[in-house]
Design an enzyme around this catalytic site. Structure first.
Site, PDB file in Angstrom:
ATOM      1  N   ASP A   1       0.821  -1.150  -0.201  1.00  0.00           N
ATOM      2  CA  ASP A   1       0.101  -0.123  -0.016  1.00  0.00           C
ATOM      3  C   ASP A   1       0.713   1.163   0.054  1.00  0.00           C
ATOM      4  O   ASP A   1       1.988   1.476   0.630  1.00  0.00           O
ATOM      5  CB  ASP A   1      -0.772   0.161   1.244  1.00  0.00           C
TER       6      ASP A   1
ATOM      7  N   GLU B   1       1.968  -0.520  -5.095  1.00  0.00           N
ATOM      8  CA  GLU B   1       0.671   0.540  -5.466  1.00  0.00           C
ATOM      9  C   GLU B   1       1.286   1.862  -5.595  1.00  0.00           C
ATOM     10  O   GLU B   1       1.735   2.669  -4.907  1.00  0.00           O
ATOM     11  CB  GLU B   1      -0.113   0.550  -4.079  1.00  0.00           C
TER      12      GLU B   1
HETATM   13  C1  ARE Z   1      -9.439   8.524   5.555  1.00  0.00           C
HETATM   14  C2  ARE Z   1     -10.428   9.654   5.445  1.00  0.00           C
HETATM   15  C3  ARE Z   1      -9.292  10.935   5.188  1.00  0.00           C
HETATM   16  C4  ARE Z   1      -8.362  11.069   6.408  1.00  0.00           C
HETATM   17  C5  ARE Z   1      -7.854   9.864   6.576  1.00  0.00           C
HETATM   18  C6  ARE Z   1      -6.890   9.773   8.038  1.00  0.00           C
HETATM   19  O1  ARE Z   1     -10.861   9.395   4.467  1.00  0.00           O
HETATM   20  O2  ARE Z   1     -10.293  11.834   5.023  1.00  0.00           O
HETATM   21  O3  ARE Z   1      -7.680  12.142   6.273  1.00  0.00           O
HETATM   22  O4  ARE Z   1      -8.645   8.515   6.880  1.00  0.00           O
HETATM   23  O5  ARE Z   1      -7.565  10.379   9.033  1.00  0.00           O
HETATM   24  C7  ARE Z   1      -7.903   4.666   2.485  1.00  0.00           C
HETATM   25  C8  ARE Z   1      -9.139   5.658   2.091  1.00  0.00           C
HETATM   26  C9  ARE Z   1      -8.947   6.987   2.479  1.00  0.00           C
HETATM   27  C10 ARE Z   1      -8.679   6.764   4.106  1.00  0.00           C
HETATM   28  C11 ARE Z   1      -7.418   6.126   4.374  1.00  0.00           C
HETATM   29  C12 ARE Z   1      -6.915   5.683   5.772  1.00  0.00           C
HETATM   30  O6  ARE Z   1      -9.241   5.662   0.681  1.00  0.00           O
HETATM   31  O7  ARE Z   1     -10.192   7.641   2.435  1.00  0.00           O
HETATM   32  O8  ARE Z   1      -8.486   8.113   4.621  1.00  0.00           O
HETATM   33  O9  ARE Z   1      -7.529   4.531   3.707  1.00  0.00           O
HETATM   34  O10 ARE Z   1      -8.029   4.929   6.418  1.00  0.00           O
HETATM   35  C13 ARE Z   1      -2.995   8.498  -3.390  1.00  0.00           C
HETATM   36  C14 ARE Z   1      -1.881   7.571  -2.927  1.00  0.00           C
HETATM   37  C15 ARE Z   1      -2.370   6.033  -2.990  1.00  0.00           C
HETATM   38  C16 ARE Z   1      -3.595   5.764  -2.189  1.00  0.00           C
HETATM   39  C17 ARE Z   1      -4.685   6.993  -2.626  1.00  0.00           C
HETATM   40  C18 ARE Z   1      -5.909   7.183  -1.679  1.00  0.00           C
HETATM   41  O11 ARE Z   1      -0.842   7.656  -3.768  1.00  0.00           O
HETATM   42  O12 ARE Z   1      -1.280   5.327  -2.288  1.00  0.00           O
HETATM   43  O13 ARE Z   1      -4.260   8.180  -2.400  1.00  0.00           O
HETATM   44  N1  ARE Z   1      -4.081   4.563  -1.943  1.00  0.00           N
HETATM   45  C19 ARE Z   1      -3.930   3.671  -0.882  1.00  0.00           C
HETATM   46  C20 ARE Z   1      -5.077   2.541  -0.600  1.00  0.00           C
HETATM   47  C21 ARE Z   1      -6.312   3.437  -0.084  1.00  0.00           C
HETATM   48  C22 ARE Z   1      -5.846   4.079   1.221  1.00  0.00           C
HETATM   49  C23 ARE Z   1      -4.500   4.527   1.474  1.00  0.00           C
HETATM   50  C24 ARE Z   1      -3.438   4.279   0.579  1.00  0.00           C
HETATM   51  C25 ARE Z   1      -4.160   4.715   2.544  1.00  0.00           C
HETATM   52  O14 ARE Z   1      -5.194   2.014  -1.783  1.00  0.00           O
HETATM   53  O15 ARE Z   1      -7.421   2.683  -0.099  1.00  0.00           O
HETATM   54  O16 ARE Z   1      -6.924   4.949   1.733  1.00  0.00           O
HETATM   55  O17 ARE Z   1      -3.317   3.683   3.145  1.00  0.00           O
HETATM   56  C26 ARE Z   1      -3.517  10.899  -7.916  1.00  0.00           C
HETATM   57  C27 ARE Z   1      -2.196  10.914  -7.125  1.00  0.00           C
HETATM   58  C28 ARE Z   1      -2.009   9.556  -6.480  1.00  0.00           C
HETATM   59  C29 ARE Z   1      -3.269   9.682  -5.441  1.00  0.00           C
HETATM   60  C30 ARE Z   1      -4.716   9.715  -6.220  1.00  0.00           C
HETATM   61  C31 ARE Z   1      -5.619   9.600  -5.181  1.00  0.00           C
HETATM   62  O18 ARE Z   1      -3.974  10.115  -8.847  1.00  0.00           O
HETATM   63  O19 ARE Z   1      -1.083  10.862  -8.345  1.00  0.00           O
HETATM   64  O20 ARE Z   1      -0.835   9.453  -5.725  1.00  0.00           O
HETATM   65  O21 ARE Z   1      -3.379   8.270  -4.663  1.00  0.00           O
HETATM   66  O22 ARE Z   1      -4.514  10.854  -7.063  1.00  0.00           O
HETATM   67  O23 ARE Z   1      -6.966   9.254  -5.884  1.00  0.00           O
END
Ligand code: ARE
Ligand code: CA
Length: 523
Positions: A245, A276
């Protein structure tokens, strides 16, 4: 012979004993091999990295449901692996957040780890261990979603009953010194908010907080060894690799340093390492730039698949003809370095992908991906939702209840007969090259894979009859989308499809339909 499968080693291939019989040529060859293997950024000591066959991503299915599914469905269908949700102890919310936040136990609690014991929404450590062993017995390897870039952004209590604050996780333990903090020192994040404000800025992407999640100082050897210890515990249970992740936020050097400490899997292989990395970032932040450190998730491919298959509100449908070129030719990462899929848990919510909500078109896209030969294909099975934060079916405490494919609450895509048919087709054709590509120029395509299999796909709204070359020997075949060979006929009363002695077939492909033939299902 060295039986210790777990100690990472870098040494010449001849081991410790050399005899006078060794020839100059053999020594030269040995050096060549040693340099080739020891130069690998991942500390690969010559042992192969686990390469998954077709996998199912059982998103937030609890451990006992995954185990049952491995035995009853995934193994028998020919799935070779299963990806499971983050198993570490995580945030357990006890109150709602702000504004429109109305779900007490959103699915994303599990992306905020609190410590690396395995008490989670999906079950206990014992249930996790039993699941891994049951799945392996069913011929299904287990790949774990590893959240190692960060800890929490909210809350103070975990499913395992631990208390914590944003920079203090006593059960690991981590203290403030183990995190990147807002500031100007070498291990600090220099953005004014302490968070990632610019996803194209490499310093911020690596060292600032993603979504306000406490960002581990993954360059620190002490942090690296605690992360490696967690992953090695999972490997000890029989896990074969990881979906990492937020790998883009760890960076290549730190990922490599952690990977080098990982043990070999129970199969004696280096663990699979699927990073990822969302596309769109320049240079070192691009998915391509992470293929030096492992495999990557096919997130750009997800969008290309959506654009080819999607039906838009104005009734405009994408064009399958575009899929004549898909893979490195269309700008994607190399096939052998890519975990490919139609959607995952993020993209089914953010508009990047087709999802179960697209119905038969979504199934067709999965069937096509299984046929395409691109990447290690993964089929996604999660739960249905109406708002993006919805919890999977759970009890009042957030503990996820057993998955039930009869309720409409779980998507169960991996059980769909057409998908199961194409998993078998995929396994049968293996690496055979694509040939005999046909398209009507719009939404019907067909192609063969060597002389082992042939398939046709119609994403249009009316049936289409085609006469094309299959590359197959003449005879009668069962359409694997709807049936299998059984004795001298096809199951389900399905009529066989005839291929003439020149390899030509004339067949009608229904709307959002497919036809798949392979020699394992030739009558
Ligand atoms: C939650 C709340 C937030 C709060 C946070 C901390 O929603 O409001 O700030 O908690 O309190 C998942 C959920 C999030 C959640 C998080 C933690 O999607 O909503 O936040 O869990 O519980 C970037 C990253 C990429 C990431 C995406 C979401 O690069 O790594 O953002 N994806 C992974 C997972 C997610 C997960 C996380 C990471 C965190 O697959 O499911 O979040 O562990 C452009 C950029 C990308 C960016 C993308 C976002 O394309 O280039 O880098 O991705 O936009 O769409
Ligand atoms: Ca980071």
């Amino acid at each position: 012979m060295d039986r210790d499968l777990n100690a990472p080693r870098l040494r010449p291939p001849w081991g410790t004993r050399r005899t006078a019989m060794v020839t100059v040529a053999a020594v030269a060859a040995g050096f060549a091999l040693w340099f080739a293997t020891s130069a690998d950024a991942n500390g690969d000591d010559g042992h192969r990295t686990d390469a998954p066959g077709v996998t199912a991503n059982m998103f937030e299915w609890n451990w006992s449901s995954v185990a049952r599914e491995c035995t009853n469905h995934l193994g028998p269908a020919g799935f070779r692996g299963v990806q499971v949700a983050p198993p570490a102890d995580s945030l357990k919310r006890t109150s709602l957040g702000n504004g429109s936040d109305t779900v007490l136990h959103p699915w994303w609690e599990v992306y905020q780890p609190v410590d690396y014991t395995l008490t989670s929404r999906m079950g206990t450590a014992a249930q996790f261990a039993a699941m891994v062993s049951t799945c392996r017995q069913a011929g299904v390897k287990v790949y774990v979603d590893a959240v190692i870039n960060h800890m929490t952004g909210q809350g103070n209590t975990s499913y395992g009953g631990q208390s914590y604050t944003h920079f203090s996780y006593p059960a690991v333990p981590y203290t403030a010194a183990d995190f990147h903090q807002k500031g100007t020192g070498p291990n600090d994040c220099s953005s004014s908010s302490g968070g990632i404000e610019d996803f194209n800025n490499v310093h911020q992407v690596f060292k600032c907080e993603l979504l306000g999640l406490a960002d581990l100082n993954t360059s620190d050897p002490g942090v690296q060894s605690r992360l490696a210890a967690y992953l090695n515990t999972l490997i000890g249970y029989g896990v074969s690799g990881f979906r990492v992740d937020a790998a883009k936020h760890i960076g290549q050097a730190d990922l490599d340093a952690i990977y080098r400490q990982l043990h070999r899997t129970k199969d004696g292989l280096r663990p699979y390492w699927a990073l990822e990395v969302f596309g769109g970032g320049p240079g070192i932040l691009s998915p391509q730039a992470f293929t030096t450190s492992g495999s990557v998730l096919g997130l750009d491919g997800v969008k290309q698949i959506r654009d080819a298959f999607k039906s838009y509100p104005d009734q405009h449908i994408g064009s399958l003809a575009t899929l004549q070129v898909f893979g490195s030719g269309s700008g994607l990462t190399p096939s052998d370095r890519t975990l490919s899929f139609v959607t995952n848990h993020d993209t089914e919510r953010n508009g990047d992908a087709l999802s179960y909500k697209d119905g038969s078109r979504y199934l067709l896209a999965n069937e096509w991906l299984l046929a395409s030969g691109y990447g290690s294909p993964q089929v996604f099975s999660g739960f249905t939702f109406s708002s993006p934060d919805d919890s999977p079916p759970s009890d009042a405490n957030g503990i996820i209840t057993d998955a039930d494919c009869g309720t409409g609450r779980w998507t169960c895509t991996h059980r769909n007969p057409g998908i199961v048919g194409m998993v078998g087709w995929h396994n049968y054709v293996g690496k055979a090259q694509r040939a005999n590509f046909y398209t009507d120029g719009d939404n019907v395509i067909a192609f063969s894979r060597g002389n082992r299999g042939w398939a046709a796909f119609n994403n249009g709204t009316s049936p289409k009859t085609i006469t094309v070359q299959t590359g197959l020997p003449g005879g009668d075949y069962c359409n694997v989308l709807a049936s299998q060979r059984s004795g001298s006929g096809c199951t389900n009363g399905a009529p066989p499809v005839h291929v003439d002695s020149h390899g030509l077939v004339t067949t009608t492909v229904g709307p959002s339909g497919a036809v798949g033939l392979d020699r394992a299902n030739k009558l």
